[in-house]
Design an enzyme around this catalytic site. Structure first.
Site, PDB file in Angstrom:
ATOM      1  NE  ARG A   1       8.735  63.430  25.674  1.00 13.82           N
ATOM      2  CZ  ARG A   1       7.948  62.807  26.575  1.00 13.82           C
ATOM      3  NH1 ARG A   1       6.640  62.975  26.538  1.00 13.82           N
ATOM      4  NH2 ARG A   1       8.473  62.013  27.489  1.00 13.82           N
TER       5      ARG A   1
ATOM      6  CG  HIS B   1      11.104  57.525  27.089  1.00 12.80           C
ATOM      7  ND1 HIS B   1      11.737  58.685  27.475  1.00 12.80           N
ATOM      8  CD2 HIS B   1       9.884  57.540  27.722  1.00 12.80           C
ATOM      9  CE1 HIS B   1      10.947  59.363  28.282  1.00 12.80           C
ATOM     10  NE2 HIS B   1       9.826  58.698  28.453  1.00 12.80           N
TER      11      HIS B   1
ATOM     12  CD  GLN C   1       9.520  56.037  32.262  1.00 11.35           C
ATOM     13  OE1 GLN C   1       9.018  57.112  31.994  1.00 11.35           O
ATOM     14  NE2 GLN C   1       9.426  55.478  33.465  1.00 11.35           N
TER      15      GLN C   1
ATOM     16  CG  ASP D   1       4.528  52.617  26.307  1.00 14.46           C
ATOM     17  OD1 ASP D   1       3.717  53.396  26.846  1.00 14.46           O
ATOM     18  OD2 ASP D   1       5.387  52.996  25.478  1.00 14.46           O
TER      19      ASP D   1
ATOM     20  CB  CYS E   1       6.873  54.675  30.673  1.00 13.76           C
ATOM     21  SG  CYS E   1       5.875  54.607  29.181  1.00 13.76           S
TER      22      CYS E   1
ATOM     23  NE  ARG F   1      11.502  60.019  33.328  1.00 11.20           N
ATOM     24  CZ  ARG F   1      10.788  60.461  32.290  1.00 11.20           C
ATOM     25  NH1 ARG F   1       9.583  59.979  32.066  1.00 11.20           N
ATOM     26  NH2 ARG F   1      11.283  61.349  31.435  1.00 11.20           N
TER      27      ARG F   1
HETATM   28  N1  NVA Z   1       5.600  54.954  23.817  1.00  8.57           N
HETATM   29  C1  NVA Z   1       5.005  56.142  24.387  1.00  8.57           C
HETATM   30  C2  NVA Z   1       5.736  56.550  25.619  1.00  8.57           C
HETATM   31  C3  NVA Z   1       5.159  57.765  26.314  1.00  8.57           C
HETATM   32  C4  NVA Z   1       5.942  58.189  27.515  1.00  8.57           C
HETATM   33  C5  NVA Z   1       5.003  57.255  23.357  1.00  8.57           C
HETATM   34  O1  NVA Z   1       6.019  57.402  22.665  1.00  8.57           O
HETATM   35  O2  NVA Z   1       4.013  57.951  23.234  1.00  8.57           O
HETATM   36  N1   CP Z   2       6.635  58.591  30.868  1.00  6.49           N
HETATM   37  C1   CP Z   2       6.740  59.807  30.321  1.00  6.49           C
HETATM   38  O1   CP Z   2       7.711  60.152  29.662  1.00  6.49           O
HETATM   39  O2   CP Z   2       5.683  60.625  30.581  1.00  6.49           O
HETATM   40  P1   CP Z   2       5.372  62.025  29.930  1.00  6.49           P
HETATM   41  O3   CP Z   2       4.988  61.793  28.492  1.00  6.49           O
HETATM   42  O4   CP Z   2       4.231  62.573  30.734  1.00  6.49           O
HETATM   43  O5   CP Z   2       6.580  62.904  30.015  1.00  6.49           O
END
Ligand code: NVA
Ligand code: CP
Length: 303
Positions: A104, A131, A134, A219, A259, A287
């Site tokens: 990540r 992502h 997800q 989101d 998500c 997930r």
């Molecule tokens: N768009 C959000 C998704 C979190 C799972 C982010 O990147 O923070």
């Molecule tokens: N939806 C998702 O990826 O959640 P986290 O940021 O908690 O991993």
């Protein structure tokens, strides 16, 4: 040995995605029946988190343990990633020790560079652009509740962000129509939109976009790394909140997904996640199962 990576959904063919979703449902059944399925005994997944996570960390770590293996959590604060060791070197070192690496990070180019030098599968666990993990869970959840998503209309309401981009890729692979309603200045990347051709329709008005939709997804308005823009974004997105009243304009059997984590009172009304049309907690739970199907696919391809 072929090393397959999962840097975006586009690393799968439509058939591979379809089979992975069915497999996720099968694997979920095994887990719910508490059947022991440990094909990856002694396998280790390295997990590099440059951003926060609850769901992604817990689901990958739990998934690896349930498959008979192990996962290692690494953050830049206490590894050499935070001290500037080149990704090219880290990828080659980790490939000598672990069976797969989940990352990540911020820019997609980081994960692409890592994958270029890795000789084990690399998984995108969220970048600024995509992502994909997800979306595996989202598509599994739709399939479990409503069957095939092919030919259905999905609406994305809010920011043209990493999740929106992954919905665009999913529209290509799973062959659904995607309506996207974003405020001006927050549209998805035009190059990604263009790839999907006429499956995508852009709107400014969420009420128009949601009309007749079978799946509604949104989101947060400010993603990780955009915390400084929170106030400005709250103003820009103020007409884009998903609520039960907005959902009433969708198809009568529409589902709602997010998500998570969600900000109640911003992109969703206080009562949206508890509405009967919301499947957000099934979606979060999936997930685990979807990623176990992904790990199985990648590890078996690499065997
Ligand atoms: N768009 C959000 C998704 C979190 C799972 C982010 O990147 O923070
Ligand atoms: N939806 C998702 O990826 O959640 P986290 O940021 O908690 O991993």
């Amino acid at each position: 040995m072929t090393t397959r990576h999962f840097l975006s959904l586009m690393d799968l063919s439509p058939q591979e995605l379809d089979r992975m979703l069915d497999r996720a449902i099968e694997i979920k059944g095994k887990q719910l029946r508490r059947e022991v399925y440990e094909p990856f005994k002694n396998y280790v997944l390295g997990m590099i988190f440059e951003k926060s996570s609850t769901r992604t960390r817990v689901s990958f770590e739990t998934g690896m343990v349930q498959l008979g293996g192990h996962a290692i959590f690494m953050s830049p604060r206490d590894t050499q990633f935070g001290r500037g060791e080149p990704l090219e070197d880290s990828a080659r070192v980790m490939s000598k020790m672990v069976d797969g690496v989940m990352i990540r990070t911020y820019d997609q180019s980081n994960i692409e560079l890592f994958a270029k030098y890795a000789t084990v599968p690399v998984i995108n666990a969220l970048t600024d652009q995509f992502h994909p993990c997800q979306l595996l869970a989202d598509l599994q959840t739709y399939r479990e509740h409503r069957g095939s998503i092919q030919g259905k209309t999905v609406v994305w309401i809010g920011d043209g962000n990493n999740m929106c981009h992954s919905y665009i890729n999913a529209a290509i692979l799973a062959d659904f129509n995607l309506h996207i309603a974003c405020p001006e200045g927050f549209d998805p990347d035009p190059a990604i939109v263009q790839r999907a051709g006429d499956r995508i329709t852009l709107f400014r008005d969420p009420k128009e976009a949601i009309n007749g939709a079978h799946l509604v997804s949104t989101d947060v308005w400010a993603s990780m790394g955009q915390e400084d823009e929170q106030k400005q974004r709250e103003a820009a997105f103020s007409g884009y909140q998903v609520s039960p009243a907005l959902m009433d304009l969708a198809a009568s059997d529409a589902l709602f997904m997010h998500c998570l984590p969600a900000h109640r009172g911003e992109e969703v009304s206080h009562d949206m996640l508890d509405d009967p049309r919301s499947v957000v907690f099934d979606q979060a739970g999936n997930r685990l199962h979807a990623q176990k199907a992904l790990l199985e696919f990648l590890f078996l391809a690499a065997k």
